[in-house]
Write an enzyme that holds these catalytic residues in place. Structure first.
Site, PDB file in Angstrom:
ATOM      1  N   ALA A 160      -8.540 -39.979 -73.585  1.00  0.00           N
ATOM      2  CA  ALA A 160      -9.067 -40.665 -74.764  1.00  0.00           C
ATOM      3  C   ALA A 160      -9.899 -41.871 -74.358  1.00  0.00           C
ATOM      4  CB  ALA A 160      -7.931 -41.089 -75.686  1.00  0.00           C
ATOM      5  N   TYR A 161      -9.406 -42.620 -73.397  1.00  0.00           N
ATOM      6  CA  TYR A 161     -10.147 -43.785 -72.916  1.00  0.00           C
ATOM      7  C   TYR A 161     -11.480 -43.356 -72.311  1.00  0.00           C
ATOM      8  CZ  TYR A 161     -10.992 -48.189 -70.390  1.00  0.00           C
ATOM      9  OH  TYR A 161     -11.535 -49.351 -69.923  1.00  0.00           O
ATOM     10  N   THR A 162     -11.451 -42.291 -71.511  1.00  0.00           N
ATOM     11  CA  THR A 162     -12.685 -41.787 -70.915  1.00  0.00           C
ATOM     12  C   THR A 162     -13.658 -41.322 -71.979  1.00  0.00           C
ATOM     13  OG1 THR A 162     -11.510 -41.109 -68.915  1.00  0.00           O
ATOM     14  CG2 THR A 162     -13.642 -40.079 -69.324  1.00  0.00           C
ATOM     15  N   LYS A 197     -15.092 -44.500 -73.695  1.00  0.00           N
ATOM     16  CA  LYS A 197     -16.024 -45.264 -72.871  1.00  0.00           C
ATOM     17  C   LYS A 197     -17.285 -44.461 -72.554  1.00  0.00           C
ATOM     18  CE  LYS A 197     -13.735 -49.096 -72.660  1.00  0.00           C
ATOM     19  NZ  LYS A 197     -14.265 -50.317 -73.314  1.00  0.00           N
TER      20      LYS A 197
END
Length: 257
Positions: free
Chosen positions: A161-163, A166
């Site tokens: 999710a972070y990837t 970002k």
């Protein structure tokens, strides 16, 4: 004291810095204040008075105003955007730094964690940029700086999710720049490398992982939040007036390895 170079002098500028309570956001707020900007600090848990960020900003002789905003609440973000210029006047600089991270194997990544992280790390950034950016467009000038990540370029491990968020920030930076550059609004991003903050504590506590990371960084050390100061002032100042749609790595050479 403000910079002696007029290109980097932010005296008289008003900057909104999200996620400013600690870490990278705190360093960004202090750097902008040191260059002469007045700071409007925003964070989910920011103290109304007496915060570390307020202390650092006011030590540089600049004004500070605190707002507590839940970036997972889209309506709260919109309300803040409506309120801040009514309270303080035009915003010249927007630093979109607020964010969170969660680590789970992708095969077991919970839906609710995914939704929360995308809302905080990507959607709220767009909403705030849209609302404050619209007013910058009307005035014909403004600076928007996102905090991207090395994972705007790479995939990472256990952070899908972070990837995704970002990577979305990198694309959003380019998309907004394409539309807004001709109207005097500069939109760019900084991609921090491995910085010693709360977000990387789990990595630094893993001896094998930390050693592998350090082995790849040409600078030979983890970054510090203050390492982002120069890039922040540059992208917020007149020195970057012809810089649009850039994702600037500040990573100790990681991506060049």
């Amino acid at each position: 004291m403000p910079s002696t170079s007029p290109l980097f002098d932010l005296t008289g500028r008003r900057a909104v810095v999200t996620g400013c309570r600690r870490g990278i956001g705190l360093a960004m707020a202090e750097a902008l204040a040191e260059a002469g900007a007045d700071i409007i600090g925003v964070s989910a848990q920011l103290e109304a008075h007496g915060s570390e960020v307020e202390r650092r900003v006011t030590e540089h002789g600049r004004s500070f105003a605190a707002y507590r905003v839940d970036f997972a609440d889209r309506q709260a973000v919109t309300r803040f955007a409506e309120q801040v210029e009514a309270d303080h006047g035009p915003v010249d600089i927007l630093i979109n730094n607020a964010g969170t991270i969660a680590r789970h194997p992708s095969a077991d990544f919970p839906d609710d964690v995914w939704d929360h992280l995308i809302e905080v790390d990507l959607t709220s950034q767009f909403v705030l940029s849209r609302e404050l950016g619209r007013r910058m467009l009307e005035r014909g000038h403004g600076k928007i700086v996102f905090t991207a990540s090395l994972l705007s370029f790479q995939g990472g491990v256990f952070v899908p999710a972070y990837t995704a968020a970002k990577s979305g920030i990198a694309g959003l930076t380019k998309a907004l720049a394409n539309e807004w550059a001709s109207s005097g609004v500069c939109v760019n991003a900084i991609a921090p490398g491995y910085i010693a903050t709360d977000n990387t504590e789990a990595l630094r506590d893993d001896e094998a992982r930390s050693a592998a990371i350090l082995d790849r960084i040409p600078a030979g050390r983890w970054g510090e939040s203050r390492d982002l100061a120069g890039a922040t002032v540059f992208l917020a100042s007149r020195a970057s007036d012809y810089v649009h749609g850039t994702v600037l790595p500040v990573d100790g050479g990681w991506l060049g390895r």
